[in-house]
Design a protein around this motif. Structure first.
Motif, PDB file in Angstrom:
ATOM      1  N   MET A   1       4.689   1.950 -35.941  1.00  0.00           N
ATOM      2  CA  MET A   1       5.666   2.900 -35.438  1.00  0.00           C
ATOM      3  C   MET A   1       5.193   3.407 -34.083  1.00  0.00           C
ATOM      4  SD  MET A   1       8.363   4.818 -35.775  1.00  0.00           S
ATOM      5  CE  MET A   1       8.855   5.049 -37.447  1.00  0.00           C
ATOM      6  N   ILE A   2       6.064   3.377 -33.102  1.00  0.00           N
ATOM      7  CA  ILE A   2       5.767   3.871 -31.762  1.00  0.00           C
ATOM      8  C   ILE A   2       6.198   5.332 -31.673  1.00  0.00           C
ATOM      9  CG2 ILE A   2       6.389   3.661 -29.331  1.00  0.00           C
ATOM     10  CD1 ILE A   2       6.642   0.669 -29.757  1.00  0.00           C
ATOM     11  N   GLU A   3       5.360   6.149 -31.084  1.00  0.00           N
ATOM     12  CA  GLU A   3       5.706   7.559 -30.861  1.00  0.00           C
ATOM     13  C   GLU A   3       6.611   7.670 -29.645  1.00  0.00           C
ATOM     14  OE1 GLU A   3       5.101  10.632 -32.348  1.00  0.00           O
ATOM     15  OE2 GLU A   3       4.489   9.386 -34.019  1.00  0.00           O
ATOM     16  N   PRO A   4       7.737   8.364 -29.762  1.00  0.00           N
ATOM     17  CA  PRO A   4       8.633   8.536 -28.616  1.00  0.00           C
ATOM     18  C   PRO A   4       7.956   9.360 -27.517  1.00  0.00           C
ATOM     19  CG  PRO A   4       9.666   9.281 -30.666  1.00  0.00           C
ATOM     20  CD  PRO A   4       8.258   8.951 -30.977  1.00  0.00           C
ATOM     21  N   THR A   5       8.128   8.926 -26.259  1.00  0.00           N
ATOM     22  CA  THR A   5       7.554   9.657 -25.133  1.00  0.00           C
ATOM     23  C   THR A   5       8.556   9.980 -24.044  1.00  0.00           C
ATOM     24  OG1 THR A   5       6.911   7.605 -24.023  1.00  0.00           O
ATOM     25  CG2 THR A   5       5.269   8.614 -25.484  1.00  0.00           C
ATOM     26  N   LEU A   6       9.718   9.373 -24.072  1.00  0.00           N
ATOM     27  CA  LEU A   6      10.700   9.588 -23.011  1.00  0.00           C
ATOM     28  C   LEU A   6      11.599  10.779 -23.301  1.00  0.00           C
ATOM     29  CD1 LEU A   6      11.920   5.978 -22.161  1.00  0.00           C
ATOM     30  CD2 LEU A   6      10.399   7.422 -20.822  1.00  0.00           C
ATOM     31  N   ASP A   7      12.047  11.429 -22.242  1.00  0.00           N
ATOM     32  CA  ASP A   7      13.101  12.435 -22.311  1.00  0.00           C
ATOM     33  C   ASP A   7      14.414  11.662 -22.155  1.00  0.00           C
ATOM     34  OD1 ASP A   7      15.124  14.252 -21.731  1.00  0.00           O
ATOM     35  OD2 ASP A   7      13.893  15.466 -20.390  1.00  0.00           O
ATOM     36  N   TRP A   8      15.069  11.389 -23.270  1.00  0.00           N
ATOM     37  CA  TRP A   8      16.227  10.497 -23.258  1.00  0.00           C
ATOM     38  C   TRP A   8      17.394  11.046 -22.464  1.00  0.00           C
ATOM     39  CZ3 TRP A   8      15.625   5.645 -24.177  1.00  0.00           C
ATOM     40  CH2 TRP A   8      14.508   5.247 -24.910  1.00  0.00           C
ATOM     41  N   GLU A   9      17.552  12.362 -22.432  1.00  0.00           N
ATOM     42  CA  GLU A   9      18.634  12.924 -21.624  1.00  0.00           C
ATOM     43  C   GLU A   9      18.375  12.668 -20.142  1.00  0.00           C
ATOM     44  OE1 GLU A   9      18.090  16.495 -23.612  1.00  0.00           O
ATOM     45  OE2 GLU A   9      19.325  15.848 -25.289  1.00  0.00           O
ATOM     46  N   GLN A  10      17.111  12.776 -19.705  1.00  0.00           N
ATOM     47  CA  GLN A  10      16.751  12.485 -18.321  1.00  0.00           C
ATOM     48  C   GLN A  10      16.921  10.997 -18.028  1.00  0.00           C
ATOM     49  OE1 GLN A  10      16.156  14.274 -15.654  1.00  0.00           O
ATOM     50  NE2 GLN A  10      15.775  12.441 -14.425  1.00  0.00           N
ATOM     51  N   VAL A  11      16.516  10.145 -18.960  1.00  0.00           N
ATOM     52  CA  VAL A  11      16.685   8.700 -18.782  1.00  0.00           C
ATOM     53  C   VAL A  11      18.165   8.368 -18.605  1.00  0.00           C
ATOM     54  CG1 VAL A  11      16.492   6.450 -19.939  1.00  0.00           C
ATOM     55  CG2 VAL A  11      14.571   8.058 -19.992  1.00  0.00           C
ATOM     56  N   ALA A  12      19.025   8.976 -19.410  1.00  0.00           N
ATOM     57  CA  ALA A  12      20.466   8.720 -19.321  1.00  0.00           C
ATOM     58  C   ALA A  12      21.005   9.129 -17.956  1.00  0.00           C
ATOM     59  CB  ALA A  12      21.200   9.460 -20.433  1.00  0.00           C
ATOM     60  N   ARG A  13      20.621  10.313 -17.483  1.00  0.00           N
ATOM     61  CA  ARG A  13      21.098  10.765 -16.168  1.00  0.00           C
ATOM     62  C   ARG A  13      20.621   9.816 -15.062  1.00  0.00           C
ATOM     63  NH1 ARG A  13      19.861  15.716 -18.560  1.00  0.00           N
ATOM     64  NH2 ARG A  13      17.790  15.754 -17.598  1.00  0.00           N
ATOM     65  N   GLU A  14      19.355   9.422 -15.118  1.00  0.00           N
ATOM     66  CA  GLU A  14      18.813   8.533 -14.093  1.00  0.00           C
ATOM     67  C   GLU A  14      19.444   7.146 -14.167  1.00  0.00           C
ATOM     68  OE1 GLU A  14      14.520   6.869 -12.481  1.00  0.00           O
ATOM     69  OE2 GLU A  14      14.540   8.584 -13.848  1.00  0.00           O
ATOM     70  N   ALA A  15      19.685   6.642 -15.365  1.00  0.00           N
ATOM     71  CA  ALA A  15      20.330   5.333 -15.515  1.00  0.00           C
ATOM     72  C   ALA A  15      21.717   5.343 -14.884  1.00  0.00           C
ATOM     73  CB  ALA A  15      20.421   4.950 -16.988  1.00  0.00           C
ATOM     74  N   LYS A  16      22.450   6.430 -15.072  1.00  0.00           N
ATOM     75  CA  LYS A  16      23.787   6.543 -14.461  1.00  0.00           C
ATOM     76  C   LYS A  16      23.681   6.618 -12.940  1.00  0.00           C
ATOM     77  CE  LYS A  16      28.218   8.922 -14.682  1.00  0.00           C
ATOM     78  NZ  LYS A  16      28.596   8.341 -13.429  1.00  0.00           N
ATOM     79  N   GLU A  17      22.720   7.377 -12.441  1.00  0.00           N
ATOM     80  CA  GLU A  17      22.540   7.470 -10.987  1.00  0.00           C
ATOM     81  C   GLU A  17      22.243   6.099 -10.388  1.00  0.00           C
ATOM     82  OE1 GLU A  17      19.419  10.337 -10.389  1.00  0.00           O
ATOM     83  OE2 GLU A  17      20.634  11.986 -11.214  1.00  0.00           O
ATOM     84  N   ILE A  18      21.379   5.333 -11.038  1.00  0.00           N
ATOM     85  CA  ILE A  18      21.045   3.990 -10.549  1.00  0.00           C
ATOM     86  C   ILE A  18      22.277   3.093 -10.594  1.00  0.00           C
ATOM     87  CG2 ILE A  18      19.688   1.894 -11.018  1.00  0.00           C
ATOM     88  CD1 ILE A  18      17.464   3.826 -12.105  1.00  0.00           C
ATOM     89  N   ALA A  19      23.020   3.146 -11.692  1.00  0.00           N
ATOM     90  CA  ALA A  19      24.231   2.317 -11.819  1.00  0.00           C
ATOM     91  C   ALA A  19      25.270   2.712 -10.766  1.00  0.00           C
ATOM     92  CB  ALA A  19      24.815   2.449 -13.220  1.00  0.00           C
ATOM     93  N   ASP A  20      25.462   4.001 -10.571  1.00  0.00           N
ATOM     94  CA  ASP A  20      26.418   4.465  -9.558  1.00  0.00           C
ATOM     95  C   ASP A  20      26.016   3.980  -8.167  1.00  0.00           C
ATOM     96  OD1 ASP A  20      27.863   5.777 -11.527  1.00  0.00           O
ATOM     97  OD2 ASP A  20      27.163   7.793 -10.963  1.00  0.00           O
ATOM     98  N   ALA A  21      24.734   4.083  -7.844  1.00  0.00           N
ATOM     99  CA  ALA A  21      24.233   3.693  -6.529  1.00  0.00           C
ATOM    100  C   ALA A  21      24.350   2.191  -6.273  1.00  0.00           C
ATOM    101  CB  ALA A  21      22.773   4.137  -6.371  1.00  0.00           C
ATOM    102  N   HIS A  22      24.468   1.404  -7.340  1.00  0.00           N
ATOM    103  CA  HIS A  22      24.553  -0.049  -7.194  1.00  0.00           C
ATOM    104  C   HIS A  22      25.933  -0.608  -7.535  1.00  0.00           C
ATOM    105  CE1 HIS A  22      20.223   0.575  -7.107  1.00  0.00           C
ATOM    106  NE2 HIS A  22      20.184  -0.547  -6.430  1.00  0.00           N
TER     107      HIS A  22
END
Length: 187
Positions: free
Chosen positions: A1-22
């Motif tokens: 089992m892997i321990e979660p380390t990411l802030d998923w809400e931040q990942v979601a916002r950043e993923a959208k920013e990257i997609a929008d920019a491209h």
């Protein structure tokens, strides 16, 4: 089992920013196109599995300088991350990049994650089960099926030791450097 380390809400916002920019949300994909693109990422993971790769293999780089079997010691600056974990990360990132959030009940996601850590929520055994379940969720619950699919992929990866969070970090860094619509793809 892997321990979660990411802030998923931040990942979601950043993923959208990257997609929008491209250019990926201009114009926004219709629901059917979006679902097919997410499933294509899952099928790419399946093709790697069929070719003999394992879901929990270390992430490698695809490119002439890497030989594709050499294990990367750090995120690659030049080549595309490669592996089943990367394809699963692509599916998650496609979902997150559309809305910039994991819609639906995050409290349920957190409760399921806690139960998963305790071993009281037994996930699917194989990659094929993950893909089939994802197809069902997208088909049966169109409003939240995509987000539930992303959550299911994340939890399945944690349960099976798949380095999904490393793959997401590496793929997001790589995506920041990619060309508009990855070189002009239609959808």
């Amino acid at each position: 089992m892997i321990e979660p380390t990411l802030d998923w809400e931040q990942v979601a916002r950043e993923a959208k920013e990257i997609a929008d920019a491209h250019g990926w949300n201009d114009p926004p994909e219709d629901d059917a196109t979006h679902a097919v693109n997410v499933l294509c990422e899952l099928f790419e993971a399946w093709q790697l599995y069929r070719a003999g790769h394992e879901p929990d293999e270390p992430i490698t780089c695809e490119g002439a300088g890497c030989q594709m079997r050499e294990v990367c010691k750090k995120p690659c600056e030049q080549y595309k991350p490669y592996g089943i974990a990367v394809e699963l990360a692509d599916a998650v990132l496609r979902v997150l990049s559309r809305t910039g959030e994991l819609r639906g009940p995050m409290t349920m996601f957190r409760a399921m994650t806690a139960a998963d850590k305790r071993g009281t929520h037994s996930g699917m055994d194989g990659l094929e089960d993950l893909i089939l379940c994802s197809m069902d969720m997208i088909d049966v619950w169109p409003e939240y099926g995509m987000e539930d699919t992303a959550k299911g992929i994340i939890m399945w990866c944690w349960e099976h030791g798949v380095p999904i969070e490393d793959a997401i970090r590496q793929k997001m860094e790589y995506n920041k450097k990619r060309a508009w619509r990855h070189g002009g793809k239609r959808v």
